[in-house]
Design a protein around this motif. Structure first.
Motif, short mmCIF file in Angstrom:
data_model
loop_
_atom_site.label_atom_id
_atom_site.label_comp_id
_atom_site.label_asym_id
_atom_site.label_seq_id
_atom_site.Cartn_x
_atom_site.Cartn_y
_atom_site.Cartn_z
N VAL A 11 0.83 -1.21 0.00
CA VAL A 11 0.00 0.00 0.00
C VAL A 11 0.86 1.26 0.00
O VAL A 11 0.56 2.24 -0.67
CB VAL A 11 -0.97 -0.01 1.21
CG1 VAL A 11 -1.73 1.31 1.32
CG2 VAL A 11 -1.95 -1.16 1.08
N VAL A 12 1.96 1.23 0.75
CA VAL A 12 2.88 2.36 0.76
C VAL A 12 3.44 2.60 -0.65
O VAL A 12 3.53 3.73 -1.11
CB VAL A 12 4.02 2.14 1.77
CG1 VAL A 12 5.15 3.13 1.55
CG2 VAL A 12 3.49 2.26 3.19
N GLY A 13 3.80 1.52 -1.34
CA GLY A 13 4.28 1.67 -2.70
C GLY A 13 3.22 2.24 -3.62
O GLY A 13 3.48 3.10 -4.47
N LEU A 14 1.97 1.78 -3.44
CA LEU A 14 0.87 2.25 -4.28
C LEU A 14 0.60 3.73 -4.07
O LEU A 14 0.46 4.50 -5.03
CB LEU A 14 -0.38 1.42 -3.96
CG LEU A 14 -1.61 1.65 -4.83
CD1 LEU A 14 -1.33 1.22 -6.27
CD2 LEU A 14 -2.80 0.88 -4.27
N LEU A 15 0.54 4.15 -2.80
CA LEU A 15 0.26 5.56 -2.50
C LEU A 15 1.47 6.45 -2.76
O LEU A 15 1.35 7.56 -3.26
CB LEU A 15 -0.18 5.70 -1.04
CG LEU A 15 -1.49 5.01 -0.66
CD1 LEU A 15 -1.70 5.10 0.85
CD2 LEU A 15 -2.67 5.64 -1.39
#
Length: 249
Positions: A11-15
């Protein structure tokens, strides 16, 4: 050390990939669509193949860096297996996550100093990147795009550095590689889209409200992780979104 949940890293990579739009989105778009001008009959296939090859190389570099970080963490854990050391490391990981959120929001530029330090590595890699760059009017095939991605993955980036701290906490080279794989897959939709859609997507991602929203969510993950690491919040659903000692997250 261990027990790192991969979902929050993804999720961190996505955001956080909104940062990629400003940092390297233009180059990704230029490289990915270069052959399209030469093969206008089927523009989507070469662009998609180039985008996938580039991102495979980039994520491969992330995994190698994660394996190195995880190996270092494994060595440190073998020297001192102390609960206090592990807890302190998880605090650091979540603090880096909170700082990344502020960085994405342009509220704090401390990670930019890390990027400046990484220029030492980048100066050694940059000459190699020129060798795979196309000449005037030429395009890049998937093979060269894969090589470009492998090199571009070492570009100084505060976001990557912050996740490497988490990779170090995995406690093994394989665990560190998996952490960076999850992060790289999170950034894949954005960077693949930038390669295919180019300037239109890049312009929308540079909007201040988009960066603020994504940064605030990443900051929230970091703050939740810090609160849970301090024992101030129950586990339950937080196990899947926080980086904390113990359990599966």
């Amino acid at each position: 050390m261990g027990g790192i949940g991969l979902l929050p890293v993804f999720v961190v990579g996505l955001l956080g990939s909104v940062h990629c739009a400003g940092m390297c989105g233009g180059i990704v778009g230029a490289l990915s669509v270069a052959p399209v001008t030469l093969h206008a009959a089927r523009p989507a296939r070469p662009a998609l193949a180039n985008g996938l090859a580039y991102n495979a190389g980039r994520i491969g570099s992330y995994m190698l860096a994660g394996a190195l970080a995880g190996g270092i963490g494994q060595g440190a854990g073998a020297l001192a297996r102390l609960p206090a050391l592990q807890t302190g490391a998880y605090w650091m990981a979540n603090l880096m996550l909170a700082m990344l959120g502020l960085y994405l929001m342009d509220a704090w530029r401390g990670l930019a100093r890390l990027e400046q330090g990484g220029q030492i590595v980048w100066r050694r890699v940059q000459p190699l990147l020129r060798r795979v760059s196309p000449g005037p009017g030429a395009g890049l095939g998937p093979g060269r795009m894969l090589a470009a991605g492998l090199l571009w993955g070492w570009l100084p980036c505060g976001m990557v550095y912050s996740v490497l701290v988490t990779a170090m906490l995995s406690g093994s080279a394989a665990g560190g590689a998996l952490v960076m794989l999850a992060f790289g897959l999170g950034t894949l939709p954005m960077l693949l889209g930038l390669g295919l859609l180019g300037a239109r997507l890049r312009a929308s991602l540079r909007r201040r409200e988009v960066r603020l929203a994504c940064g605030a969510l990443v900051l929230g993950f970091g703050l939740l992780g810090l609160a849970r690491a301090a024992g101030g919040l129950p586990h339950s659903w937080l196990e899947s979104v926080c980086l904390t000692p113990g359990g599966g997250a």
